[in-house]
Design a protein around this motif. Structure first.
Motif, PDB file in Angstrom:
ATOM      1  N   ALA A  16       0.828  -1.211   0.000  1.00 42.75           N
ATOM      2  CA  ALA A  16       0.000   0.000   0.000  1.00 42.75           C
ATOM      3  C   ALA A  16       0.861   1.259   0.000  1.00 42.75           C
ATOM      4  O   ALA A  16       0.525   2.260  -0.657  1.00 42.75           O
ATOM      5  CB  ALA A  16      -0.940  -0.007   1.207  1.00 42.75           C
ATOM      6  N   ILE A  17       1.990   1.220   0.717  1.00 47.90           N
ATOM      7  CA  ILE A  17       2.900   2.369   0.754  1.00 47.90           C
ATOM      8  C   ILE A  17       3.535   2.588  -0.613  1.00 47.90           C
ATOM      9  O   ILE A  17       3.639   3.724  -1.092  1.00 47.90           O
ATOM     10  CB  ILE A  17       3.974   2.170   1.846  1.00 47.90           C
ATOM     11  CG1 ILE A  17       3.334   2.244   3.238  1.00 47.90           C
ATOM     12  CG2 ILE A  17       5.084   3.223   1.723  1.00 47.90           C
ATOM     13  CD1 ILE A  17       4.241   1.779   4.365  1.00 47.90           C
ATOM     14  N   ILE A 137      11.142   6.796   7.374  1.00 44.63           N
ATOM     15  CA  ILE A 137       9.865   6.492   8.027  1.00 44.63           C
ATOM     16  C   ILE A 137       9.900   5.036   8.475  1.00 44.63           C
ATOM     17  O   ILE A 137      10.074   4.128   7.653  1.00 44.63           O
ATOM     18  CB  ILE A 137       8.681   6.746   7.074  1.00 44.63           C
ATOM     19  CG1 ILE A 137       8.702   8.212   6.610  1.00 44.63           C
ATOM     20  CG2 ILE A 137       7.356   6.431   7.778  1.00 44.63           C
ATOM     21  CD1 ILE A 137       7.958   8.469   5.326  1.00 44.63           C
ATOM     22  N   ASN A 138       9.756   4.839   9.765  1.00 48.31           N
ATOM     23  CA  ASN A 138       9.848   3.503  10.347  1.00 48.31           C
ATOM     24  C   ASN A 138       8.455   3.009  10.747  1.00 48.31           C
ATOM     25  O   ASN A 138       7.738   3.699  11.482  1.00 48.31           O
ATOM     26  CB  ASN A 138      10.754   3.531  11.576  1.00 48.31           C
ATOM     27  CG  ASN A 138      12.147   4.030  11.234  1.00 48.31           C
ATOM     28  OD1 ASN A 138      12.720   3.648  10.223  1.00 48.31           O
ATOM     29  ND2 ASN A 138      12.701   4.892  12.086  1.00 48.31           N
ATOM     30  N   ILE A 139       8.085   1.844  10.253  1.00 53.66           N
ATOM     31  CA  ILE A 139       6.797   1.265  10.626  1.00 53.66           C
ATOM     32  C   ILE A 139       7.005   0.453  11.894  1.00 53.66           C
ATOM     33  O   ILE A 139       7.694  -0.576  11.882  1.00 53.66           O
ATOM     34  CB  ILE A 139       6.220   0.384   9.495  1.00 53.66           C
ATOM     35  CG1 ILE A 139       6.207   1.154   8.161  1.00 53.66           C
ATOM     36  CG2 ILE A 139       4.817  -0.091   9.871  1.00 53.66           C
ATOM     37  CD1 ILE A 139       5.406   2.449   8.175  1.00 53.66           C
ATOM     38  N   VAL A 140       6.422   0.925  12.985  1.00 57.76           N
ATOM     39  CA  VAL A 140       6.545   0.226  14.261  1.00 57.76           C
ATOM     40  C   VAL A 140       5.203  -0.442  14.573  1.00 57.76           C
ATOM     41  O   VAL A 140       4.620  -1.081  13.702  1.00 57.76           O
ATOM     42  CB  VAL A 140       7.066   1.160  15.374  1.00 57.76           C
ATOM     43  CG1 VAL A 140       8.511   1.535  15.090  1.00 57.76           C
ATOM     44  CG2 VAL A 140       6.231   2.411  15.548  1.00 57.76           C
ATOM     45  N   LEU A 218      -0.785   8.111   5.644  1.00 53.58           N
ATOM     46  CA  LEU A 218       0.026   8.796   6.658  1.00 53.58           C
ATOM     47  C   LEU A 218       1.502   8.784   6.256  1.00 53.58           C
ATOM     48  O   LEU A 218       2.195   9.802   6.356  1.00 53.58           O
ATOM     49  CB  LEU A 218      -0.167   8.130   8.017  1.00 53.58           C
ATOM     50  CG  LEU A 218       0.691   8.651   9.172  1.00 53.58           C
ATOM     51  CD1 LEU A 218       0.537  10.163   9.342  1.00 53.58           C
ATOM     52  CD2 LEU A 218       0.333   7.913  10.458  1.00 53.58           C
ATOM     53  N   VAL A 219       1.963   7.642   5.763  1.00 55.41           N
ATOM     54  CA  VAL A 219       3.361   7.542   5.323  1.00 55.41           C
ATOM     55  C   VAL A 219       3.606   8.497   4.158  1.00 55.41           C
ATOM     56  O   VAL A 219       4.645   9.175   4.096  1.00 55.41           O
ATOM     57  CB  VAL A 219       3.712   6.095   4.930  1.00 55.41           C
ATOM     58  CG1 VAL A 219       5.109   6.022   4.314  1.00 55.41           C
ATOM     59  CG2 VAL A 219       3.625   5.181   6.154  1.00 55.41           C
ATOM     60  N   ASN A 236       0.454   7.294  16.147  1.00 53.99           N
ATOM     61  CA  ASN A 236      -0.411   6.122  16.251  1.00 53.99           C
ATOM     62  C   ASN A 236      -1.491   6.165  15.181  1.00 53.99           C
ATOM     63  O   ASN A 236      -2.053   7.229  14.894  1.00 53.99           O
ATOM     64  CB  ASN A 236      -1.079   6.094  17.622  1.00 53.99           C
ATOM     65  CG  ASN A 236      -0.093   5.847  18.737  1.00 53.99           C
ATOM     66  OD1 ASN A 236       0.529   4.801  18.803  1.00 53.99           O
ATOM     67  ND2 ASN A 236       0.057   6.813  19.628  1.00 53.99           N
ATOM     68  N   ILE A 237      -1.793   5.003  14.608  1.00 49.02           N
ATOM     69  CA  ILE A 237      -2.908   4.909  13.674  1.00 49.02           C
ATOM     70  C   ILE A 237      -3.603   3.581  13.982  1.00 49.02           C
ATOM     71  O   ILE A 237      -3.269   2.534  13.439  1.00 49.02           O
ATOM     72  CB  ILE A 237      -2.443   5.052  12.208  1.00 49.02           C
ATOM     73  CG1 ILE A 237      -3.612   4.914  11.250  1.00 49.02           C
ATOM     74  CG2 ILE A 237      -1.303   4.114  11.867  1.00 49.02           C
ATOM     75  CD1 ILE A 237      -3.342   5.463   9.860  1.00 49.02           C
TER      76      ILE A 237
END
Length: 243
Positions: A16-17, A137-140, A218-219, A236-237
């Motif tokens: 998606a990103i 951008i880090n996906i946590v 958001l990214v 947060n999302i």
């Protein structure tokens, strides 16, 4: 050529990103994957259908030597390319109660999420500093912020990246490089297919799982010039599950 690299970009949130970044047509999209070439090629086709360019790039983020070798070869083959956006999305889960957790399950999760962040970001950060521009951008995960029973390894890895995000952001901010983290809650992906959706929805104020496209929006914003004064943040999302 301006480039955006998305690790774990062939499926789920990563895919998606890739598609969200492709919509801007500002970037050549590097779609990293580890084993599922078919899915990576599907994502590439969708990127190209949006009018953007891209390519697939296989490497295992947990293998520092492999990461360095593959990225070095790519940079040598593309001397005009400037990687402006790095999205550290690749991650795995090996869930289980800590008291019975084999070292392999602990180590593999840490190697993939945390050491993967190190290897990929460290490769590009000096180049970003020289160019005086970059977006990391880090996906946590919500698990890295509030902790989740049965995910001590995953929570530890993601919490560590939160700390790294805040520290690195302070080191590079003067060079117009932002470093942020996005912390999804329960998102509809392959990773959450096996979960008991009906029970989990009861604890989510928004009363539903999120969509990968919502995380990608958001990214996409954080990767844009509009977000140039946002750095060191963890956003947060998660439909209100953790606030």
């Amino acid at each position: 050529m301006k480039v955006a690299l998305v690790t774990g970009g062939s499926r789920g949130i990563g895919k998606a990103i890739c598609l969200r970044l492709a919509q801007t047509r500002d970037y050549h999209i590097l779609i990293n994957y580890q084993s599922n070439k078919e899915k990576a090629l599907e994502t590439l086709k969708e990127v190209e259908d949006l009018g953007a360019t891209g390519e697939i790039l296989p490497f295992d983020v947990s293998n520092h030597i492999e990461v360095t070798e593959v990225l070095s070869r790519w940079v040598e083959a593309n001397p005009e390319a400037v990687v402006e956006v790095v999205v550290n999305n690749a991650g795995i889960t090996r869930d289980g109660l800590f008291m019975w957790m084999p070292y392999e399950d602990w180590n593999k999760v840490i190697q993939t999420s945390l050491n993967g962040f190190y290897s990929v970001t460290q490769f590009f950060i000096q180049k970003m500093l020289r160019n005086r521009y970059g977006r990391v951008i880090n996906i946590v995960s919500v698990s890295g912020l509030k902790g989740t029973a049965g995910q001590t390894n995953y929570s530890a890895a993601k919490a560590a990246i939160v700390g790294a995000t805040k520290s690195l952001a302070q080191e590079v901010a003067k060079r117009n490089i932002t470093v942020n983290a996005v912390a999804p809650g329960f998102i509809e992906t392959d990773m959450t297919e096996s979960l008991d959706t009906k029970e989990l929805v009861k604890i989510i104020p928004a009363n539903r799982f999120g969509k990968a496209e919502e995380v990608a929006e958001l990214v996409g914003f954080l990767a844009s010039d509009k977000a140039s004064y946002i750095t060191g943040e963890v956003i947060n999302i998660n439909g209100g599950i953790y606030s």
